[in-house]
Design a protein around this motif. Structure first.
Motif, PDB file in Angstrom:
ATOM      1  N   ARG A 155       9.356  -9.568  37.807  1.00 19.60           N
ATOM      2  CA  ARG A 155       8.021  -9.547  38.525  1.00 19.60           C
ATOM      3  C   ARG A 155       6.732  -9.951  37.606  1.00 19.60           C
ATOM      4  O   ARG A 155       6.879  -9.906  36.460  1.00 19.60           O
ATOM      5  CB  ARG A 155       7.767  -8.312  39.382  1.00 19.60           C
ATOM      6  CG  ARG A 155       8.798  -7.682  40.299  1.00 19.60           C
ATOM      7  CD  ARG A 155       8.670  -8.318  41.683  1.00 19.60           C
ATOM      8  NE  ARG A 155       9.674  -7.893  42.343  1.00 19.60           N
ATOM      9  CZ  ARG A 155       9.842  -6.620  42.934  1.00 19.60           C
ATOM     10  NH1 ARG A 155       8.782  -5.705  42.678  1.00 19.60           N
ATOM     11  NH2 ARG A 155      10.820  -6.332  43.575  1.00 19.60           N
ATOM     12  N   THR A 209       9.848  -4.944  36.362  1.00 16.23           N
ATOM     13  CA  THR A 209       9.118  -3.854  36.684  1.00 16.23           C
ATOM     14  C   THR A 209      10.025  -2.230  36.379  1.00 16.23           C
ATOM     15  O   THR A 209       9.309  -1.650  35.882  1.00 16.23           O
ATOM     16  CB  THR A 209       8.904  -4.035  38.235  1.00 16.23           C
ATOM     17  OG1 THR A 209       7.965  -4.623  38.657  1.00 16.23           O
ATOM     18  CG2 THR A 209       8.083  -2.646  38.658  1.00 16.23           C
ATOM     19  N   ARG A 257       5.992   3.350  32.885  1.00 14.32           N
ATOM     20  CA  ARG A 257       5.537   4.109  33.844  1.00 14.32           C
ATOM     21  C   ARG A 257       6.859   4.517  34.985  1.00 14.32           C
ATOM     22  O   ARG A 257       7.177   5.302  35.279  1.00 14.32           O
ATOM     23  CB  ARG A 257       4.527   3.435  34.654  1.00 14.32           C
ATOM     24  CG  ARG A 257       4.387   3.989  36.200  1.00 14.32           C
ATOM     25  CD  ARG A 257       2.963   3.755  36.672  1.00 14.32           C
ATOM     26  NE  ARG A 257       2.743   5.054  37.507  1.00 14.32           N
ATOM     27  CZ  ARG A 257       1.659   5.425  38.020  1.00 14.32           C
ATOM     28  NH1 ARG A 257       0.546   4.756  37.246  1.00 14.32           N
ATOM     29  NH2 ARG A 257       1.148   6.319  38.527  1.00 14.32           N
ATOM     30  N   ASN A 258       7.562   3.074  34.824  1.00  9.00           N
ATOM     31  CA  ASN A 258       8.781   3.201  35.802  1.00  9.00           C
ATOM     32  C   ASN A 258      10.088   4.091  35.231  1.00  9.00           C
ATOM     33  O   ASN A 258      10.585   5.000  35.922  1.00  9.00           O
ATOM     34  CB  ASN A 258       9.001   1.929  36.345  1.00  9.00           C
ATOM     35  CG  ASN A 258      10.301   1.917  37.315  1.00  9.00           C
ATOM     36  OD1 ASN A 258      10.174   2.345  38.298  1.00  9.00           O
ATOM     37  ND2 ASN A 258      11.516   1.478  36.941  1.00  9.00           N
ATOM     38  N   ASN A 317       9.294   7.456  35.597  1.00  9.37           N
ATOM     39  CA  ASN A 317       9.502   7.772  37.047  1.00  9.37           C
ATOM     40  C   ASN A 317      11.008   8.069  37.264  1.00  9.37           C
ATOM     41  O   ASN A 317      11.299   9.033  37.858  1.00  9.37           O
ATOM     42  CB  ASN A 317       9.267   6.831  38.008  1.00  9.37           C
ATOM     43  CG  ASN A 317       7.582   6.823  38.671  1.00  9.37           C
ATOM     44  OD1 ASN A 317       6.877   7.847  38.245  1.00  9.37           O
ATOM     45  ND2 ASN A 317       7.182   5.590  39.292  1.00  9.37           N
ATOM     46  N   GLN A 372      11.883  11.756  38.535  1.00 12.13           N
ATOM     47  CA  GLN A 372      12.382  11.931  39.994  1.00 12.13           C
ATOM     48  C   GLN A 372      13.596  12.674  40.017  1.00 12.13           C
ATOM     49  O   GLN A 372      14.136  13.440  40.939  1.00 12.13           O
ATOM     50  CB  GLN A 372      12.350  10.775  40.507  1.00 12.13           C
ATOM     51  CG  GLN A 372      11.090  10.039  40.994  1.00 12.13           C
ATOM     52  CD  GLN A 372      11.245   8.609  41.549  1.00 12.13           C
ATOM     53  OE1 GLN A 372      12.335   8.065  41.834  1.00 12.13           O
ATOM     54  NE2 GLN A 372      10.216   8.023  41.590  1.00 12.13           N
ATOM     55  N   ASN A 413      16.571   3.949  41.732  1.00 15.76           N
ATOM     56  CA  ASN A 413      15.336   3.375  41.423  1.00 15.76           C
ATOM     57  C   ASN A 413      15.269   1.831  41.570  1.00 15.76           C
ATOM     58  O   ASN A 413      14.627   1.198  42.320  1.00 15.76           O
ATOM     59  CB  ASN A 413      14.895   3.935  40.223  1.00 15.76           C
ATOM     60  CG  ASN A 413      13.596   3.370  39.718  1.00 15.76           C
ATOM     61  OD1 ASN A 413      13.493   2.316  39.102  1.00 15.76           O
ATOM     62  ND2 ASN A 413      12.461   3.850  39.999  1.00 15.76           N
ATOM     63  N   ASN A 416      15.472   0.724  44.989  1.00  9.03           N
ATOM     64  CA  ASN A 416      14.035   1.117  45.483  1.00  9.03           C
ATOM     65  C   ASN A 416      13.068   0.019  45.377  1.00  9.03           C
ATOM     66  O   ASN A 416      12.432  -0.476  45.954  1.00  9.03           O
ATOM     67  CB  ASN A 416      13.600   2.569  45.078  1.00  9.03           C
ATOM     68  CG  ASN A 416      14.089   3.640  46.277  1.00  9.03           C
ATOM     69  OD1 ASN A 416      14.648   3.468  47.066  1.00  9.03           O
ATOM     70  ND2 ASN A 416      14.303   4.686  45.644  1.00  9.03           N
ATOM     71  N   ILE A 417      12.875  -0.066  43.883  1.00 10.72           N
ATOM     72  CA  ILE A 417      11.972  -0.966  43.821  1.00 10.72           C
ATOM     73  C   ILE A 417      12.529  -2.629  44.063  1.00 10.72           C
ATOM     74  O   ILE A 417      11.454  -3.400  44.422  1.00 10.72           O
ATOM     75  CB  ILE A 417      11.461  -1.089  42.068  1.00 10.72           C
ATOM     76  CG1 ILE A 417      12.291  -0.418  41.167  1.00 10.72           C
ATOM     77  CG2 ILE A 417      10.187  -0.647  41.966  1.00 10.72           C
ATOM     78  CD1 ILE A 417      11.719  -0.717  39.833  1.00 10.72           C
TER      79      ILE A 417
END
Lengths: 326, 465
Positions: free
Chosen positions: B43, B155, B160-161, B164, B168, B424, B427-428
C-alpha cells in the motif's frame, strides 16, 4: 520417502494458496488509495445481526458518495477482537474509525490509542463511556424513549386484563439496559393508579439478543411462569426465538410479544401477527448520519456531537402498508 | 529400492535439503505467510517523521521565494510534533515566515485560516502531511499545499504492525506454553479460556475492593494480580488431581473446570457490579473496571519500545525452553507422554509430574488473564472465550503430537506466530472473519495431517539407509 514429503508440501502449498486467494479480493477492496479521499474503518458489533449489517451497508454506500472507502470488520461481540481491529486500522492508516462498542468500558484503551494516533473515533448505536477518551461523534437510537414505546405497546396488547410479563434481556449492551429501564418506567406509570388489571414484570431472563439463546430462555420462562401474558424482547432475533418457543409449547396465542429494532424478519413477523409490535430503529439513517458526521469533521464543519434518533411504534397495520414487505 | 545403493551426489543433496525442509516446515510456512501478507498489503505509506518534515521544508522553499509565509498543519499527536519541528527548523533556517501553526483537527484549521484572513495576512503555502492534506479546509484554502511524497511498502511489514501482530497474540502464546506441557503428556486442557477470565476478574475485584481501588499501591496491585494467577493455578491443580487421583480423562475433567471457572468469573463480576450500584439492582456482566492507573502498565506499557506483553511472552518462552531442555522435570514430562508405564517403571514421579503440568498450565492461563485485564483496564468475565481452541491450534500447528511425547517449546512459539500472522494478514487485507475461519480450519487439518505422515516418513528414512 520423497513422495510422502512431496505430499505434505503439496498440502501446505494448497493451504498457502488458499490464504493468498482469500487475501487478494480484500486487498483490492481496501487498497485503492489513488482516487479516494481515504478509508473509514468500521468495527461492527456483530454482522450476524442484520441491524449492524444495514449500518455497514448504508455507511459503505454513503461513504462512496463522498469519496471514501469503508473497510467493514466483524467484532463478533468480542471486545478483544474489536480492539485488535482498531489497532489494525491504525496500522493501515485510516482517516476515521467507526465502532459499535462491544463493551462500553473495556473498549476505552483502544479508543485512547486511536486518540494518541490522531485518528478520530465515531460510535454508532452504542456509546463508549470509558474515562479520558475522546469520541468525535455519536449517532444512535434514543433507547430509553424506545423502551417507553415498548411499554405502551405492551399495555395496548394486554388491554384491561393486564397480567404477567417477562423480559428477555441482553445486559451486556447498555442500549438494552436503557430499553428495559424505559419499559419498566412505562409499566410502572401505568400501574400507579390501578388495583386491577395491573401488569407485573415477573422476571428478566438473559436472551443474549440472539435467536437461539432467546429460544432457550423463553422455553425455560414458560416452565417457570405458566400464567405469562406477555414478553418484551430487547431485539428482534430474541423476539423471534421466543416466538418459536411459544409455538412449540402451544402457547403462542396466549402470550403477546413486543420486540425491538424493526428489522425485516421482525416486520414480517408483525405482519403475520407473530409479534404484536416493535419500536423501530433506523439503522440506515444511523449509517448515513455517521458518514456525514465524519465528512463534516474532516471538512472542519460543526455538527451535532451526540445525535439520538427517536424510535416509532410499528404495528400490524403499518406492516400491511409497508412496501418493503412483499 | 536401488536409491540407497548408489546415490548420486545431486540426489543426496536433494534428499538432505528436503529433509531439512521437512524438519523446519513450520518455519518455512511462517516465512511464506509473511511473504503472502506483505504482498497482499502492498500500500501507499505516508511518512510522518522528522526526515520527511525536513523534506517538506525543502519543497516549500524551492517553490516560493524567501519572505514566504507558511501555515503549518498537523494533528495533536507526538509523532506529528516531531514532524512539525523538523519543518519549522528547515523554514526558519531559510528565513521563511511561519504565519500560523495548527495542532489539532480540521475544525481548528478552518478557524486558523479564518483568523489569518481576518488579520489581513496572506498565505503562500501550507506545509503538512498527506493525511491532513485531505482535510476539507486545507483542500479548499486556495493555497499550494506541500506534503511529503508517499511511497509504497507492505503495511504488514511496518514496525507498528509487526509489534501489533505479536502483541495481540502474546496472551495466546503464553497459554500455549502451558498447553504444550499438557499436550506433551498426552493430555488436553479445555479450561484455559475460562481460567484466563477468572484470573482477570479476581485480580480486578481484589484491586478494587481489597487493595484500595483508585488509591491502590503498586504492591497492592501486584498482590491482586498474583491472587488472580494463584486462583488459576489452583484451578489447574484441581483438574490435575481429577486426572491423576481419579483417572478422569483430561478432556472431561477440564471441560467441567471450563464451565465452573466461567460461571465463577461471571458471578464475581456481577456481584461486584451489584455492590457498586448498591441495593437490589441487578448487576451486568460488564468488565470490572480497575481505577488505579498503574494496573494498566503490564498490558499497555512498553520497555524500550517493545510492548510489555511481548517482553513477558519472550521471558516465559526462554524460561519454558530451558525448563524443558535442561532440567530433569522436562525429561520426565517427555517420558510420561511417550509411555506412562515405562516412565513409571523407570522411576519417574508420574503423579507429581502430571499435577505440576496442569498446575503450570493453569498458572500460564492466569498470567494471560492478568495481561488481558491490564490491557482492558478491568477484568472481563467474558474474556478468553474459545481461546482453548486457538491455543490448541497453535500447539498443534507448532508440531506437537496430540498423542503425547513429541513437541518443542520453540515449535509452539512458531505455531502461535503462524496463527497470528494469518489473522493479521487477512485482517489488514480486509478479508472477512468467515474466510479466516476456513483458512484456520485448513491450517489445523494440514498440521494434523503432517503429524500423521511424520512417523511414516521416519520409518521409510530408516529403511533407505
Amino acid at each position: 520417502m520423497n513422495r510422502a514429503l512431496a505430499g505434505t508440501l503439496a498440502v501446505v502449498l494448497v493451504f498457502a494458496l488458499g490464504a493468498c486467494g482469500g487475501a487478494d479480493p480484500g486487498a483490492g477492496e481496501g487498497g485503492e488509495d489513488t482516487a479516494a479521499r481515504g478509508t473509514i474503518g468500521f468495527s461492527a458489533m456483530t454482522l450476524k445481526n442484520p441491524f449492524f449489517k444495514i449500518i455497514a451497508d448504508t455507511m459503505t454506500a454513503e461513504a462512496e458518495r463522498h469519496g471514501f472507502d469503508v473497510v467493514v470488520t466483524d467484532a463478533e461481540r468480542d471486545v478483544n477482537r474489536q480492539s485488535q481491529q482498531v489497532d489494525n486500522f491504525l496500522a493501515s492508516g485510516v482517516a476515521a474509525i467507526v465502532l459499535n462498542p462491544v463493551d462500553r468500558i473495556a473498549i476505552g484503551p483502544a479508543v485512547r490509542r486511536a486518540n494518541e494516533a490522531g485518528v478520530p473515533v465515531f460510535t454508532s448505536d452504542l456509546q463508549a463511556v470509558a474515562e479520558g477518551v475522546e469520541v468525535a461523534g455519536h449517532v444512535g437510537t434514543d433507547n430509553y424513549q424506545g423502551g417507553l414505546l415498548a411499554g405502551e405497546a405492551m399495555i395496548e396488547a394486554l388491554g384491561e386484563a393486564g397480567g404477567q410479563v417477562l423480559v428477555l434481556h441482553f445486559k451486556q449492551a447498555n442500549s438494552c439496559v436503557l430499553r428495559v429501564d424505559g419499559f419498566r418506567h412505562a409499566i410502572g406509570a401505568y400501574n400507579r393508579d390501578r388495583t386491577e388489571g395491573r401488569i407485573e414484570i415477573v422476571a428478566e431472563l438473559e436472551g443474549g439478543g440472539l435467536r437461539d439463546e432467546g429460544y432457550r430462555a423463553m422455553a425455560d420462562g414458560i416452565q417457570a411462569y405458566p400464567d405469562l401474558a406477555g414478553v418484551f424482547a430487547i431485539n428482534d432475533p430474541s423476539a423471534l426465538g421466543a416466538r418459536t418457543a411459544l409455538e412449540q409449547a402451544g402457547r403462542a396465542d396466549q402470550v403477546k410479544i413486543v420486540g425491538f429494532d424493526g428489522e425485516l424478519a421482525g416486520k414480517q413477523a408483525i405482519r403475520d401477527g407473530k409479534i404484536y409490535a416493535d419500536p423501530i430503529q433506523y439503522p440506515d439513517r444511523m449509517g448515513v448520519m455517521t458518514v456525514r458526521n465524519i465528512v463534516s469533521y474532516l471538512d472542519g464543519e460543526d455538527f451535532e456531537r451526540v445525535h439520538l434518533i427517536p424510535t416509532a411504534l410499528y404495528r400490524q397495520a403499518d406492516a400491511e402498508q409497508d412496501p418493503a414487505l412483499d | 529400492m536401488p536409491e540407497g545403493v548408489a546415490e548420486s551426489a545431486a540426489g543426496r543433496w536433494r534428499r538432505r535439503s528436503l529433509d531439512l525442509l521437512g524438519r523446519n516446515l513450520s518455519v518455512v510456512v511462517l516465512a511464506l505467510l509473511c511473504l503472502i501478507s506483505s504482498a497482499a498489503t502492498w500500500r501507499e505509506q505516508n511518512p510522518i517523521t522528522s526526515r520527511s518534515g525536513a523534506a517538506v521544508a525543502r519543497q516549500v522553499l524551492e517553490a516560493c521565494q524567501a519572505p514566504c509565509s507558511v501555515l503549518v498543519v498537523a494533528r495533536d499527536t507526538e509523532g506529528d510534533r516531531v514532524f512539525v519541528q523538523a519543518i519549522e527548523q528547515g523554514l526558519d533556517a531559510a528565513g521563511a515566515r511561519i504565519a500560523g501553526r495548527v495542532f489539532g483537527q480540521p475544525r481548528d484549521v478552518r478557524l486558523e485560516l479564518e483568523r489569518v484572513a481576518g488579520a489581513g495576512g496572506s498565505l503562500d503555502a501550507i506545509a503538512t502531511h498527506r493525511i491532513a492534506s485531505e482535510w476539507g479546509p486545507v483542500r479548499t484554502a486556495g493555497t499550494p499545499v506541500f506534503a511529503p511524497r508517499s511511497y509504497h511498502w507492505p503495511t504488514f511489514l511496518t514496525a507498528r504492525n509487526l509489534l501489533n501482530v505479536v502483541n495481540q497474540n502474546a496472551d495466546i502464546a503464553i497459554i500455549a506454553l502451558g498447553m504444550t506441557l499438557v499436550i506433551l503428556t498426552a493430555g488436553i486442557d479445555l479450561s484455559v479460556g475460562s481460567l484466563l477470565a477468572l484470573a482477570g476478574v479476581i485480580a480486578a475485584v481484589a484491586a478494587q475492593e481489597w487493595f484500595g481501588g483508585a488509591a491502590a499501591s503498586p504492591a497492592g496491585l501486584l498482590a491482586a494480580m498474583l491472587l488472580g494467577v494463584a486462583a488459576a493455578a489452583l484451578g489447574g491443580l484441581l483438574s490435575g488431581t481429577m486426572v491423576t487421583a481419579f483417572r478422569v480423562p483430561p478432556f472431561v475433567a477440564t471441560l467441567g473446570l471450563m464451565m465452573l471457572a466461567r460461571g465463577l468469573a461471571l458471578i464475581l463480576a456481577v456481584g461486584h457490579q451489584r455492590r457498586l450500584v448498591g441495593g437490589g439492582a441487578e448487576g451486568t456482566p460488564e468488565a470490572v473496571r480497575v481505577d488505579a492507573a498503574a494496573f494498566a502498565w503490564l498490558g499497555n506499557g512498553a520497555v524500550l519500545g517493545v510492548p510489555n506483553p511481548i517482553v513477558l511472552m519472550l521471558v516465559l518462552f526462554v524460561a519454558a525452553h530451558l525448563l524443558m531442555t535442561r532440567t530433569m522435570f522436562g525429561r520426565y514430562v517427555y517420558a510420561v507422554g511417550g509411555n506412562v508405564e515405562a516412565a513409571r517403571l523407570s522411576g519417574a514421579p508420574v503423579t507429581a509430574v502430571l499435577l505440576a503440568v496442569y498446575c503450570l498450565c493453569g498458572a500460564f492461563a492466569g498470567l494471560a488473564g492478568i495481561v488481558d485485564a491490564s490491557r482492558f483496564e478491568g477484568g472481563r468475565p467474558n474474556a478468553g472465550e474459545l481461546y482453548e481452541l486457538q491455543v490448541i491450534a497453535a500447539v498443534v500447528v507448532g508440531g506437537a503430537s496430540l498423542a503425547g511425547g513429541r513437541g518443542r517449546i520453540a515449535g509452539t512459539l512458531i505455531g502461535a506466530m503462524i496463527i497470528a500472522v494469518i489473522q493479521n494478514g487477512l485482517n489488514i487485507a480486509g478479508v472477512a472473519s468467515y474466510e479466516q475461519k476456513v483458512v484456520f480450519g485448513a491450517l489445523i487439518l494440514a498440521a494434523v495431517l503432517l503429524d500423521r505422515l511424520q512417523p511414516r516418513l521416519r520409518r521409510s528414512r530408516r529403511k533407505s539407509l
